[in-house]
Write a protein that holds these residues in place. Structure first.
Motif, PDB file in Angstrom:
ATOM      1  N   MET A   1      57.472 -18.109  41.931  1.00  0.00           N
ATOM      2  CA  MET A   1      57.111 -19.151  40.984  1.00  0.00           C
ATOM      3  C   MET A   1      57.197 -18.567  39.577  1.00  0.00           C
ATOM      4  N   ARG A   2      57.604 -19.388  38.644  1.00  0.00           N
ATOM      5  CA  ARG A   2      57.810 -18.936  37.271  1.00  0.00           C
ATOM      6  C   ARG A   2      56.506 -18.646  36.539  1.00  0.00           C
ATOM      7  N   TYR A   3      55.500 -19.446  36.792  1.00  0.00           N
ATOM      8  CA  TYR A   3      54.230 -19.322  36.080  1.00  0.00           C
ATOM      9  C   TYR A   3      53.083 -19.176  37.073  1.00  0.00           C
ATOM     10  N   SER A   4      52.041 -18.512  36.642  1.00  0.00           N
ATOM     11  CA  SER A   4      50.856 -18.382  37.478  1.00  0.00           C
ATOM     12  C   SER A   4      50.124 -19.722  37.502  1.00  0.00           C
ATOM     13  N   SER A   5      49.231 -19.872  38.449  1.00  0.00           N
ATOM     14  CA  SER A   5      48.430 -21.100  38.542  1.00  0.00           C
ATOM     15  C   SER A   5      47.603 -21.307  37.280  1.00  0.00           C
ATOM     16  N   ALA A   6      47.092 -20.208  36.739  1.00  0.00           N
ATOM     17  CA  ALA A   6      46.292 -20.308  35.515  1.00  0.00           C
ATOM     18  C   ALA A   6      47.137 -20.812  34.351  1.00  0.00           C
ATOM     19  N   ARG A   7      48.357 -20.326  34.248  1.00  0.00           N
ATOM     20  CA  ARG A   7      49.251 -20.764  33.170  1.00  0.00           C
ATOM     21  C   ARG A   7      49.608 -22.245  33.335  1.00  0.00           C
ATOM     22  N   ILE A   8      49.849 -22.668  34.558  1.00  0.00           N
ATOM     23  CA  ILE A   8      50.172 -24.074  34.816  1.00  0.00           C
ATOM     24  C   ILE A   8      48.984 -24.962  34.470  1.00  0.00           C
ATOM     25  N   ARG A   9      47.773 -24.531  34.824  1.00  0.00           N
ATOM     26  CA  ARG A   9      46.576 -25.316  34.463  1.00  0.00           C
ATOM     27  C   ARG A   9      46.432 -25.412  32.945  1.00  0.00           C
ATOM     28  N   TYR A  10      46.682 -24.299  32.251  1.00  0.00           N
ATOM     29  CA  TYR A  10      46.610 -24.286  30.790  1.00  0.00           C
ATOM     30  C   TYR A  10      47.620 -25.277  30.201  1.00  0.00           C
ATOM     31  N   LEU A  11      48.850 -25.216  30.684  1.00  0.00           N
ATOM     32  CA  LEU A  11      49.873 -26.144  30.203  1.00  0.00           C
ATOM     33  C   LEU A  11      49.519 -27.592  30.528  1.00  0.00           C
ATOM     34  N   SER A  12      48.931 -27.810  31.687  1.00  0.00           N
ATOM     35  CA  SER A  12      48.523 -29.167  32.086  1.00  0.00           C
ATOM     36  C   SER A  12      47.478 -29.731  31.132  1.00  0.00           C
ATOM     37  N   LYS A  13      46.537 -28.886  30.744  1.00  0.00           N
ATOM     38  CA  LYS A  13      45.505 -29.327  29.787  1.00  0.00           C
ATOM     39  C   LYS A  13      46.128 -29.667  28.443  1.00  0.00           C
ATOM     40  N   LYS A  14      47.082 -28.840  28.004  1.00  0.00           N
ATOM     41  CA  LYS A  14      47.763 -29.095  26.727  1.00  0.00           C
ATOM     42  C   LYS A  14      48.565 -30.400  26.794  1.00  0.00           C
ATOM     43  N   ILE A  15      49.257 -30.623  27.905  1.00  0.00           N
ATOM     44  CA  ILE A  15      50.035 -31.852  28.081  1.00  0.00           C
ATOM     45  C   ILE A  15      49.115 -33.063  28.056  1.00  0.00           C
TER      46      ILE A  15
ATOM     47  N   ILE B   1      43.399 -42.221  30.160  1.00  0.00           N
ATOM     48  CA  ILE B   1      42.741 -41.700  31.355  1.00  0.00           C
ATOM     49  C   ILE B   1      41.702 -42.712  31.840  1.00  0.00           C
ATOM     50  N   ILE B   2      41.837 -43.107  33.110  1.00  0.00           N
ATOM     51  CA  ILE B   2      40.847 -44.021  33.681  1.00  0.00           C
ATOM     52  C   ILE B   2      39.939 -43.300  34.679  1.00  0.00           C
ATOM     53  N   SER B   3      40.244 -42.030  34.939  1.00  0.00           N
ATOM     54  CA  SER B   3      39.365 -41.223  35.792  1.00  0.00           C
ATOM     55  C   SER B   3      38.818 -40.093  34.925  1.00  0.00           C
ATOM     56  N   THR B   4      38.765 -38.904  35.455  1.00  0.00           N
ATOM     57  CA  THR B   4      38.264 -37.775  34.667  1.00  0.00           C
ATOM     58  C   THR B   4      39.422 -36.919  34.164  1.00  0.00           C
ATOM     59  N   ASP B   5      39.163 -36.172  33.102  1.00  0.00           N
ATOM     60  CA  ASP B   5      40.181 -35.261  32.583  1.00  0.00           C
ATOM     61  C   ASP B   5      40.567 -34.223  33.638  1.00  0.00           C
ATOM     62  N   LYS B   6      39.586 -33.805  34.420  1.00  0.00           N
ATOM     63  CA  LYS B   6      39.846 -32.797  35.440  1.00  0.00           C
ATOM     64  C   LYS B   6      40.843 -33.317  36.483  1.00  0.00           C
ATOM     65  N   LEU B   7      40.654 -34.542  36.937  1.00  0.00           N
ATOM     66  CA  LEU B   7      41.575 -35.112  37.919  1.00  0.00           C
ATOM     67  C   LEU B   7      42.972 -35.290  37.327  1.00  0.00           C
ATOM     68  N   ALA B   8      43.032 -35.720  36.088  1.00  0.00           N
ATOM     69  CA  ALA B   8      44.325 -35.900  35.433  1.00  0.00           C
ATOM     70  C   ALA B   8      45.028 -34.561  35.260  1.00  0.00           C
ATOM     71  N   THR B   9      44.290 -33.541  34.852  1.00  0.00           N
ATOM     72  CA  THR B   9      44.866 -32.203  34.688  1.00  0.00           C
ATOM     73  C   THR B   9      45.379 -31.680  36.019  1.00  0.00           C
ATOM     74  N   GLU B  10      44.615 -31.883  37.086  1.00  0.00           N
ATOM     75  CA  GLU B  10      45.033 -31.439  38.417  1.00  0.00           C
ATOM     76  C   GLU B  10      46.307 -32.157  38.856  1.00  0.00           C
ATOM     77  N   ALA B  11      46.411 -33.443  38.552  1.00  0.00           N
ATOM     78  CA  ALA B  11      47.608 -34.209  38.916  1.00  0.00           C
ATOM     79  C   ALA B  11      48.835 -33.697  38.156  1.00  0.00           C
ATOM     80  N   ILE B  12      48.650 -33.399  36.885  1.00  0.00           N
ATOM     81  CA  ILE B  12      49.758 -32.863  36.084  1.00  0.00           C
ATOM     82  C   ILE B  12      50.173 -31.496  36.621  1.00  0.00           C
TER      83      ILE B  12
ATOM     84  N   ALA C   1      49.249 -35.961  25.228  1.00  0.00           N
ATOM     85  CA  ALA C   1      49.603 -37.309  25.678  1.00  0.00           C
ATOM     86  C   ALA C   1      48.504 -38.321  25.357  1.00  0.00           C
ATOM     87  N   THR C   2      47.244 -37.907  25.484  1.00  0.00           N
ATOM     88  CA  THR C   2      46.155 -38.833  25.164  1.00  0.00           C
ATOM     89  C   THR C   2      46.032 -39.017  23.655  1.00  0.00           C
ATOM     90  N   GLU C   3      46.228 -37.957  22.885  1.00  0.00           N
ATOM     91  CA  GLU C   3      46.164 -38.068  21.421  1.00  0.00           C
ATOM     92  C   GLU C   3      47.256 -38.986  20.877  1.00  0.00           C
TER      93      GLU C   3
END
Length: 92
Positions: A1-15, A27-38, A19-21
């Motif tokens: 894999m190109r990126y570690s799980s931590a890096r992917i989570r970081y990028l997901s939070k940034k995305i 987001i109609i659920s929680t930020d955590k669920l949305a980040t996990e989906a991304i 996107a929300t800004e």
């Protein structure tokens, strides 16, 4: 894999933040669920790319006319086969 799980989570939070800004998503659920989906989507896409890469290399190696890896002809054949395979899989 190109990126570690931590890096992917970081990028997901940034995305998600960007996107929300920009009002692209709401987001109609929680930020955590949305980040996990991304993050899951990113991981699946990387896995798909790896799978397609392996299939293309295998396909090129099976050709009757052997191509020299890195040559212009090999690059053209690789890119064409890669794009075709990605298109097929992404359209499913």
């Amino acid at each position: 894999m190109r990126y570690s799980s931590a890096r992917i989570r970081y990028l997901s939070k940034k995305i998600l933040k960007q996107a929300t800004e920009e009002g692209v998503i709401e987001i109609i659920s929680t930020d955590k669920l949305a980040t996990e989906a991304i993050a899951e989507t990113i991981e699946k896409y990387f896995a798909l790319e790896d799978e397609v890469y392996e299939k293309v290399i295998e396909s090129l190696n099976k050709r009757s006319k052997k191509l020299i890896p890195g040559s212009m002809e090999w690059e053209i054949a690789f890119n064409k086969t890669y794009e075709e395979e990605m298109s097929k899989r992404l359209l499913k």
